[in-house]
Scaffold this active site. Structure first.
Site, PDB file in Angstrom:
ATOM      1  N   PHE A  60     -36.302  51.640  14.023  1.00 52.75           N
ATOM      2  CA  PHE A  60     -37.780  52.112  13.736  1.00 52.75           C
ATOM      3  C   PHE A  60     -38.390  51.127  13.320  1.00 52.75           C
ATOM      4  CE2 PHE A  60     -37.145  57.077  13.202  1.00 52.75           C
ATOM      5  CZ  PHE A  60     -37.205  57.117  14.716  1.00 52.75           C
ATOM      6  N   ASP A 295     -30.234  54.305  20.897  1.00 57.22           N
ATOM      7  CA  ASP A 295     -30.553  53.041  20.860  1.00 57.22           C
ATOM      8  C   ASP A 295     -31.919  52.856  21.050  1.00 57.22           C
ATOM      9  OD1 ASP A 295     -30.245  50.081  20.339  1.00 57.22           O
ATOM     10  OD2 ASP A 295     -29.666  49.743  22.451  1.00 57.22           O
ATOM     11  N   HIS A 299     -40.343  48.234  21.851  1.00 60.37           N
ATOM     12  CA  HIS A 299     -41.323  46.842  22.203  1.00 60.37           C
ATOM     13  C   HIS A 299     -42.581  47.267  22.874  1.00 60.37           C
ATOM     14  CE1 HIS A 299     -37.841  44.358  20.683  1.00 60.37           C
ATOM     15  NE2 HIS A 299     -37.212  45.148  21.819  1.00 60.37           N
TER      16      HIS A 299
END
Ligand code: DOR
Ligand code: ZN
Length: 434
Positions: A60, A295, A299
């Site tokens: 996070f 997972d 970005h």
């Protein structure tokens, strides 16, 4: 007597879908029966109600990289994807390797609308015992090769850490890629710019060697081992009763064929693999793979849209994992039992997240409401992550209608959870209260 009673729903109970009513008191499931008398009723006609997803692998980014994600945006994405508990991984800034940085993370997590555990980072000098006593969920992911966050360990550090973790009774979560293999392959690919070379730079052999080594060290240390995001058929062969593993939806649904479509957006560690690996992973869900975890590694586009070597590794996924897997159930690729086992029951059990992962009396009322007929294409514009894109654009999915955490609705088509509603779920080792 009860705060609210769900009526007319089909509930996932004891491995099957049954019509029953469910009462909630103080955020917990207090009764499950055919007909429950109630003042306050929630009519769930047409809904399939599953236990909320327990996603044991999210990044996070908060503290330190909140332009990519923060606890509010990340947990909003979770809620909209039917995830009611997340376990956050330690490669934040600062990394979660000391009591001080753990406190900083707990404070950042006060923005969460879903419940959460926090993993401890393993590097030389990390305060493993203190963090375990403070209630972290597990150790890792432990990086055997460089990935995001510069938290790689060498062989000595790994084997020492596994000894300490074994003494504490914790679980070591391994990011299994072999540094030596990667360096050797990457050197040969210098100058190549086609994104697909990234898969070749981190070949199957790298995962295979790393898992073999991790198992060797873990056996010597008698340490419980969990392999994160398994991605190869060779890696799968090592899995046994003593070694648990998780698979990520991007390794189940994307392959090297997707490099064309995704370019650098498809860069992730471990990388996209072959069709053969993908098939082995689906088969593995029937036995060796006990957990599906996203997972989630967001970005922003500006960062990802660079050449393949400069772009950061990672894809967002916390909001799309259940919807994609529900669609896989509809398409007949896995059973609903398999999905609930891999996404709720097993992760809660393996990682000791008490009160989570199953619909039963006494557990938290963490529930996700589904309309199995409601298939929609995934669109980045509907996602809640700050990433602003998804590698699954256009793929079919079944998104939740509603998500409930401890009896409170956090998502009902809109994110309605109160910032800070999410609670820290302490791990098995907790003795220090901070
Ligand atoms: O691709 C990845 N991204 N793999 C990891 O192990 C870390 C993650 C991240 O944090 O971005
Ligand atoms: Zn990883």
């Amino acid at each position: 007597m009860f705060d609210v009673v769900l009526k007319n729903a089909k509930l996932f109970l004891d491995g099957e879908v049954r019509e029953a009513e469910l009462a909630i008191t103080d955020g917990r499931i207090s009764k499950i029966a055919k007909d429950i008398r109630a003042d306050d009723i929630l009519d769930a006609r047409g809904s399939l109600v599953l236990p909320g997803v327990v996603d044991v692998h999210v990044h996070f980014r908060d503290p330190g990289m909140t332009h990519k994600e923060d606890w509010y945006s990340g947990s909003s994405a979770a809620a909209a994807g039917g995830v009611t508990t997340v376990v956050d991984h330690p490669n934040t800034t600062p990394p979660t390797t000391t009591l001080k940085s753990f406190r900083v993370k707990l404070k950042a997590a006060r923005k969460s609308i879903v419940d959460f555990g926090i993993n401890a980072g393993v590097v030389e000098g990390a305060q493993l015992e203190t963090l375990w006593r403070a209630g972290i969920t597990a150790f890792g992911e432990i990086y055997m090769a460089e990935s995001m966050g510069k938290m790689c360990v060498d062989d000595d550090a790994l084997s020492n850490a596994l000894k300490t973790i074994a003494q504490l009774g914790g679980i070591a979560c391994i990011h299994a890629e072999d540094e030596r293999v990667i360096k050797e392959r990457t050197r040969k690919l210098v100058g190549k710019t086609d994104p697909s070379v990234y898969s070749a730079s981190r070949p199957n052999e790298s995962e295979k060697d790393a898992i073999a080594k991790a198992i060797r060290f873990a056996n010597t240390a008698r340490c419980k081992l969990h392999i994160c995001h398994i991605s190869t058929r060779e890696g799968l062969r090592f899995m046994s009763k003593n070694v648990t593993c998780e698979v990520a939806p991007h390794h189940l649904l994307l392959t090297e064929k997707d490099w064309n479509r995704l370019g650098s957006l498809g860069k992730v560690n471990p990388p996209l693999r072959s069709e053969e690996d993908k098939r082995a992973l689906w088969a593995g869900l029937q036995n060796r793979i006990g957990i599906i975890a996203s997972d989630h590694a967001p970005h922003i586009l500006e960062e990802k849209e660079q050449d393949i070597w400069s772009a950061p590794p990672g894809v967002p996924g916390v909001e799309t994992s259940l919807p994609l897997m529900l669609h896989a159930v509809k398409a007949g690729h896995i059973s609903l039992q398999c999905l609930v086992g891999r996404m709720a029951i097993n992760p809660a059990r393996v990682f000791g997240l008490n009160g989570k992962g199953d619909i039963k009396v006494g557990n938290d009322a963490d529930l996700v409401f589904i309309d199995p007929k409601d298939v929609k294409p995934i669109k980045a514009e509907n996602m809640h992550s700050k990433a602003g894109w998804t590698p699954f654009e256009g793929m079919h999915a079944i998104f939740p209608k509603m998500t409930m955490v401890r009896g409170a609705i956090v998502y009902d088509g809109e994110v309605v959870g109160e910032k800070g509603y999410g609670r820290f779920i302490p791990g098995r080792g907790r003795q220090i209260y901070i």
